[in-house]
Write an enzyme that holds these catalytic residues in place. Structure first.
Site, PDB file in Angstrom:
ATOM      1  N   LYS A  11       0.815  -1.222   0.000  1.00  0.00           N
ATOM      2  CA  LYS A  11       0.000   0.000   0.000  1.00  0.00           C
ATOM      3  C   LYS A  11       0.854   1.280   0.000  1.00  0.00           C
ATOM      4  O   LYS A  11       2.063   1.232   0.261  1.00  0.00           O
ATOM      5  CB  LYS A  11      -0.912  -0.021   1.228  1.00  0.00           C
ATOM      6  CG  LYS A  11      -1.924  -1.170   1.221  1.00  0.00           C
ATOM      7  CD  LYS A  11      -2.892  -1.041   2.391  1.00  0.00           C
ATOM      8  CE  LYS A  11      -3.899  -2.172   2.406  1.00  0.00           C
ATOM      9  NZ  LYS A  11      -4.914  -1.974   3.469  1.00  0.00           N
ATOM     10  N   TYR A  51     -12.482  -2.280  -3.404  1.00  0.00           N
ATOM     11  CA  TYR A  51     -12.927  -2.435  -2.006  1.00  0.00           C
ATOM     12  C   TYR A  51     -14.444  -2.298  -1.879  1.00  0.00           C
ATOM     13  O   TYR A  51     -14.924  -1.964  -0.793  1.00  0.00           O
ATOM     14  CB  TYR A  51     -12.245  -1.387  -1.137  1.00  0.00           C
ATOM     15  CG  TYR A  51     -10.830  -1.757  -0.691  1.00  0.00           C
ATOM     16  CD1 TYR A  51     -10.583  -2.868   0.114  1.00  0.00           C
ATOM     17  CD2 TYR A  51      -9.741  -0.967  -1.053  1.00  0.00           C
ATOM     18  CE1 TYR A  51      -9.306  -3.193   0.541  1.00  0.00           C
ATOM     19  CE2 TYR A  51      -8.448  -1.288  -0.628  1.00  0.00           C
ATOM     20  CZ  TYR A  51      -8.251  -2.406   0.171  1.00  0.00           C
ATOM     21  OH  TYR A  51      -6.985  -2.732   0.597  1.00  0.00           O
ATOM     22  N   PHE A  59     -15.080   3.809   7.278  1.00  0.00           N
ATOM     23  CA  PHE A  59     -13.716   4.084   6.818  1.00  0.00           C
ATOM     24  C   PHE A  59     -13.559   3.997   5.300  1.00  0.00           C
ATOM     25  O   PHE A  59     -12.473   4.194   4.773  1.00  0.00           O
ATOM     26  CB  PHE A  59     -12.729   3.113   7.493  1.00  0.00           C
ATOM     27  CG  PHE A  59     -13.030   1.646   7.247  1.00  0.00           C
ATOM     28  CD1 PHE A  59     -12.619   1.010   6.081  1.00  0.00           C
ATOM     29  CD2 PHE A  59     -13.736   0.908   8.192  1.00  0.00           C
ATOM     30  CE1 PHE A  59     -12.898  -0.330   5.855  1.00  0.00           C
ATOM     31  CE2 PHE A  59     -14.013  -0.440   7.972  1.00  0.00           C
ATOM     32  CZ  PHE A  59     -13.601  -1.058   6.794  1.00  0.00           C
ATOM     33  N   ARG A  87      -1.669 -14.319   4.998  1.00  0.00           N
ATOM     34  CA  ARG A  87      -2.337 -13.604   6.091  1.00  0.00           C
ATOM     35  C   ARG A  87      -1.535 -13.723   7.396  1.00  0.00           C
ATOM     36  O   ARG A  87      -1.508 -12.795   8.207  1.00  0.00           O
ATOM     37  CB  ARG A  87      -3.779 -14.094   6.244  1.00  0.00           C
ATOM     38  CG  ARG A  87      -4.604 -13.711   5.004  1.00  0.00           C
ATOM     39  CD  ARG A  87      -6.026 -14.182   5.077  1.00  0.00           C
ATOM     40  NE  ARG A  87      -6.822 -13.428   6.033  1.00  0.00           N
ATOM     41  CZ  ARG A  87      -7.309 -12.218   5.826  1.00  0.00           C
ATOM     42  NH1 ARG A  87      -7.066 -11.572   4.686  1.00  0.00           N
ATOM     43  NH2 ARG A  87      -8.041 -11.626   6.735  1.00  0.00           N
ATOM     44  N   THR A  93      -4.999  -7.044  10.934  1.00  0.00           N
ATOM     45  CA  THR A  93      -5.316  -5.790  10.224  1.00  0.00           C
ATOM     46  C   THR A  93      -4.840  -4.575  11.014  1.00  0.00           C
ATOM     47  O   THR A  93      -4.248  -3.654  10.450  1.00  0.00           O
ATOM     48  CB  THR A  93      -6.844  -5.695  10.006  1.00  0.00           C
ATOM     49  OG1 THR A  93      -7.273  -6.861   9.300  1.00  0.00           O
ATOM     50  CG2 THR A  93      -7.212  -4.455   9.220  1.00  0.00           C
ATOM     51  N   ARG A 104       2.850  -6.230   9.350  1.00  0.00           N
ATOM     52  CA  ARG A 104       2.128  -5.094   9.943  1.00  0.00           C
ATOM     53  C   ARG A 104       2.715  -4.705  11.295  1.00  0.00           C
ATOM     54  O   ARG A 104       2.749  -3.512  11.634  1.00  0.00           O
ATOM     55  CB  ARG A 104       0.640  -5.422  10.022  1.00  0.00           C
ATOM     56  CG  ARG A 104      -0.021  -5.323   8.633  1.00  0.00           C
ATOM     57  CD  ARG A 104      -1.395  -5.909   8.639  1.00  0.00           C
ATOM     58  NE  ARG A 104      -2.152  -5.644   7.410  1.00  0.00           N
ATOM     59  CZ  ARG A 104      -3.170  -6.388   7.014  1.00  0.00           C
ATOM     60  NH1 ARG A 104      -3.557  -7.429   7.732  1.00  0.00           N
ATOM     61  NH2 ARG A 104      -3.812  -6.092   5.901  1.00  0.00           N
TER      62      ARG A 104
HETATM   63  P1  CMP Z   1      -7.287  -4.555   4.035  1.00  0.00           P
HETATM   64  O1  CMP Z   1      -6.839  -5.898   4.453  1.00  0.00           O
HETATM   65  O2  CMP Z   1      -6.698  -3.944   2.823  1.00  0.00           O
HETATM   66  O3  CMP Z   1      -8.880  -4.609   3.843  1.00  0.00           O
HETATM   67  C1  CMP Z   1      -9.714  -3.505   4.062  1.00  0.00           C
HETATM   68  C2  CMP Z   1      -8.985  -2.351   4.669  1.00  0.00           C
HETATM   69  O4  CMP Z   1      -9.802  -1.411   5.316  1.00  0.00           O
HETATM   70  C3  CMP Z   1      -8.082  -2.859   5.777  1.00  0.00           C
HETATM   71  O5  CMP Z   1      -7.017  -3.574   5.244  1.00  0.00           O
HETATM   72  C4  CMP Z   1      -7.732  -1.584   6.488  1.00  0.00           C
HETATM   73  O6  CMP Z   1      -6.643  -0.912   5.886  1.00  0.00           O
HETATM   74  C5  CMP Z   1      -8.992  -0.783   6.280  1.00  0.00           C
HETATM   75  N1  CMP Z   1      -9.727  -0.752   7.537  1.00  0.00           N
HETATM   76  C6  CMP Z   1     -10.310  -1.759   8.173  1.00  0.00           C
HETATM   77  N2  CMP Z   1     -10.876  -1.359   9.313  1.00  0.00           N
HETATM   78  C7  CMP Z   1     -10.631  -0.054   9.398  1.00  0.00           C
HETATM   79  C8  CMP Z   1     -10.950   0.932  10.345  1.00  0.00           C
HETATM   80  N3  CMP Z   1     -11.643   0.641  11.435  1.00  0.00           N
HETATM   81  N4  CMP Z   1     -10.520   2.174  10.108  1.00  0.00           N
HETATM   82  C9  CMP Z   1      -9.831   2.456   8.979  1.00  0.00           C
HETATM   83  N5  CMP Z   1      -9.508   1.554   8.041  1.00  0.00           N
HETATM   84  C10 CMP Z   1      -9.899   0.317   8.248  1.00  0.00           C
END
Ligand code: CMP
Length: 140
Positions: A11, A51, A59, A87, A93, A104
């Site tokens: 990203k 997405y 978000f 993963r 996440t 991460r």
């Molecule tokens: P990703 O695995 O790319 O899938 C969806 C994305 O949404 C996730 O990673 C985060 O970067 C983003 N995301 C998920 N939850 C939140 C949150 N609570 N606030 C902001 N971004 C989020």
């Protein structure tokens, strides 16, 4: 376990900090092969389509803006159980919950700017790979 392919995205927070090589080393050290890769600049609309499952979540708009804010590196990773393995290598996440040594935990800045995306299941992996790569670009 079967050989699988999964879609990975490095990203904007990570490409901005020149972390592509360090992140790729994590994949390769875990036994994942990068069988396709390209650096692209998404539009907000392209990020929104990718997405779209999150459309309507609080978000979503911020996520689409962020994904279009700088280049991303889209990749196809291949290996035994590649979807789950990726993963594991990425970590949770939210970097605050990510296990030590994961991408991460080491590199992500926040839940929104969390350095990498990875497909979560075989059906989504197939759709996400096809979003960015043609069959001709997948040479193994
Ligand atoms: P990703 O695995 O790319 O899938 C969806 C994305 O949404 C996730 O990673 C985060 O970067 C983003 N995301 C998920 N939850 C939140 C949150 N609570 N606030 C902001 N971004 C989020």
């Amino acid at each position: 376990m079967a050989t699988e392919r999964t879609l990975s995205i490095i990203k904007p927070d990570a490409t901005n900090r020149n972390l592509t090589g360090k992140i790729n080393a994590k994949f390769e050290d875990a036994g994942l092969r990068i069988v396709a890769q390209k650096r692209i600049q998404l539009t907000k609309a392209q990020a929104g389509k990718f997405y779209e499952v999150h459309a309507g979540r609080p978000f979503y708009d911020e996520l689409c803006e962020f994904m279009a804010s700088a280049p991303v590196v889209v990749q196809v990773l291949e290996g035994e159980g590649a979807i789950a393995k990726n993963r594991e290598v990425m970590g949770a996440t939210n970097p605050a919950d990510a296990a030590p040594g994961t991408i991460r935990a080491e590199f992500a800045e926040s839940v929104g700017e969390n350095s990498v995306h990875g497909s979560d299941a075989p059906d989504t992996a197939a759709v996400e790979i096809a979003y960015f790569f043609s069959g001709l670009e997948l040479v193994g």
